[in-house]
Design a protein around this motif. Sequence first.
Motif, PDB file in Angstrom:
ATOM      1  N   UNK A  53      -5.405  15.880 -15.220  1.00 45.51           N
ATOM      2  CA  UNK A  53      -5.497  15.288 -13.946  1.00 45.51           C
ATOM      3  C   UNK A  53      -6.357  13.868 -14.254  1.00 45.51           C
TER       4      UNK A  53
ATOM      5  N   UNK B  79       0.794   7.384  -6.353  1.00 44.88           N
ATOM      6  CA  UNK B  79      -0.137   8.131  -6.739  1.00 44.88           C
ATOM      7  C   UNK B  79       0.324   9.496  -6.381  1.00 44.88           C
ATOM      8  N   UNK B  80       1.021   9.809  -5.315  1.00 46.79           N
ATOM      9  CA  UNK B  80       1.533  11.109  -5.011  1.00 46.79           C
ATOM     10  C   UNK B  80       2.439  11.634  -6.149  1.00 46.79           C
TER      11      UNK B  80
ATOM     12  N   UNK C 260       0.169  12.400  -8.968  1.00 44.03           N
ATOM     13  CA  UNK C 260      -0.582  13.856  -8.594  1.00 44.03           C
ATOM     14  C   UNK C 260       0.329  15.118  -8.913  1.00 44.03           C
ATOM     15  N   UNK C 261       1.653  15.005  -8.434  1.00 42.61           N
ATOM     16  CA  UNK C 261       2.619  16.099  -8.764  1.00 42.61           C
ATOM     17  C   UNK C 261       2.653  16.373 -10.244  1.00 42.61           C
TER      18      UNK C 261
ATOM     19  N   UNK D  21       0.557   4.264  -2.749  1.00 36.80           N
ATOM     20  CA  UNK D  21       0.396   5.567  -2.302  1.00 36.80           C
ATOM     21  C   UNK D  21       1.555   6.571  -2.889  1.00 36.80           C
TER      22      UNK D  21
ATOM     23  N   UNK E  53      -8.134  10.258 -13.357  1.00 34.72           N
ATOM     24  CA  UNK E  53      -8.995   9.630 -12.324  1.00 34.72           C
ATOM     25  C   UNK E  53      -7.810   8.683 -11.786  1.00 34.72           C
ATOM     26  N   UNK E  54      -7.845   8.450 -10.453  1.00 38.73           N
ATOM     27  CA  UNK E  54      -6.897   7.618  -9.773  1.00 38.73           C
ATOM     28  C   UNK E  54      -7.699   6.816  -8.840  1.00 38.73           C
ATOM     29  N   UNK E  55      -7.356   5.502  -8.882  1.00 42.49           N
ATOM     30  CA  UNK E  55      -8.007   4.690  -7.888  1.00 42.49           C
ATOM     31  C   UNK E  55      -7.029   3.693  -7.219  1.00 42.49           C
ATOM     32  N   UNK E  56      -6.875   3.732  -5.614  1.00 44.07           N
ATOM     33  CA  UNK E  56      -6.113   2.823  -5.106  1.00 44.07           C
ATOM     34  C   UNK E  56      -7.019   1.741  -4.566  1.00 44.07           C
ATOM     35  N   UNK E  57      -6.872   0.666  -4.989  1.00 41.54           N
ATOM     36  CA  UNK E  57      -7.708  -0.557  -4.606  1.00 41.54           C
ATOM     37  C   UNK E  57      -7.050  -1.792  -4.424  1.00 41.54           C
TER      38      UNK E  57
ATOM     39  N   UNK F 293       0.726  -1.259  -0.076  1.00 39.88           N
ATOM     40  CA  UNK F 293      -0.070  -0.078  -0.144  1.00 39.88           C
ATOM     41  C   UNK F 293       0.967   1.343   0.069  1.00 39.88           C
ATOM     42  N   UNK F 294       1.984   1.289   0.799  1.00 42.55           N
ATOM     43  CA  UNK F 294       2.777   2.395   0.814  1.00 42.55           C
ATOM     44  C   UNK F 294       3.485   2.731  -0.495  1.00 42.55           C
TER      45      UNK F 294
ATOM     46  N   UNK G 253       0.459  15.502 -12.449  1.00 41.21           N
ATOM     47  CA  UNK G 253      -0.701  15.906 -12.883  1.00 41.21           C
ATOM     48  C   UNK G 253      -0.672  17.513 -12.798  1.00 41.21           C
ATOM     49  N   UNK G 254      -0.428  17.976 -11.604  1.00 39.86           N
ATOM     50  CA  UNK G 254      -0.567  19.251 -11.515  1.00 39.86           C
ATOM     51  C   UNK G 254       0.504  20.349 -12.189  1.00 39.86           C
TER      52      UNK G 254
END
Lengths: 78, 78
Positions: free
Chosen positions: A39, A26-27, A30-31, A23, A41-45, A19-20, A33-34
């Motif tokens: 942007x 994803x960060x 995200x950076x 995550x 869609x992002x899903x953690x599952x 998970x770490x 994408x900004x």
Amino acid sequence: PGWERQGDKIVKTFKHKNFRRALAFVVEIGVLAEKVNHHPDISIHGWNQVTLSLTTHSAGGLTDKDFQLARRIEELSG
Amino acid sequence: PGWERQGDKIVKTFKHKNFRRALAFVVEIGVLAEKVNHHPDISIHGWNQVTLSLTTHSAGGLTDKDFQLARRIEELSG
């Protein structure tokens, strides 16, 4: 590679060690994408998987922005 | 409050001011999830929305762990 067309989107799932790591990935996305102001869609599952879904809402479908972002995400994950 | 039962899950969507805030919220939840070793499904979508889905896979349904985590997420978002 590994991206799948789903309607007006391209989608890919990345599997991580835990998970770490998911995550942290994803960060990073995200950076990015900004930075490019696009942007996904992002899903953690399922604890360690990240699914990304790219489209250009303003254009009502896929554009070069999506394929460029997908390419940069590949570089991140490689 | 605001959590909705969907099958064997509880689900809630949090709307943020922008993508950056949504991402920061996801990181907070991720850190919390690692701390309590209970990992929700997390989705960032529509640029500024975060949907969380909680269940206890090992138990095949909802447990106290889910409701406790939901409460702590509420505290984070409050």
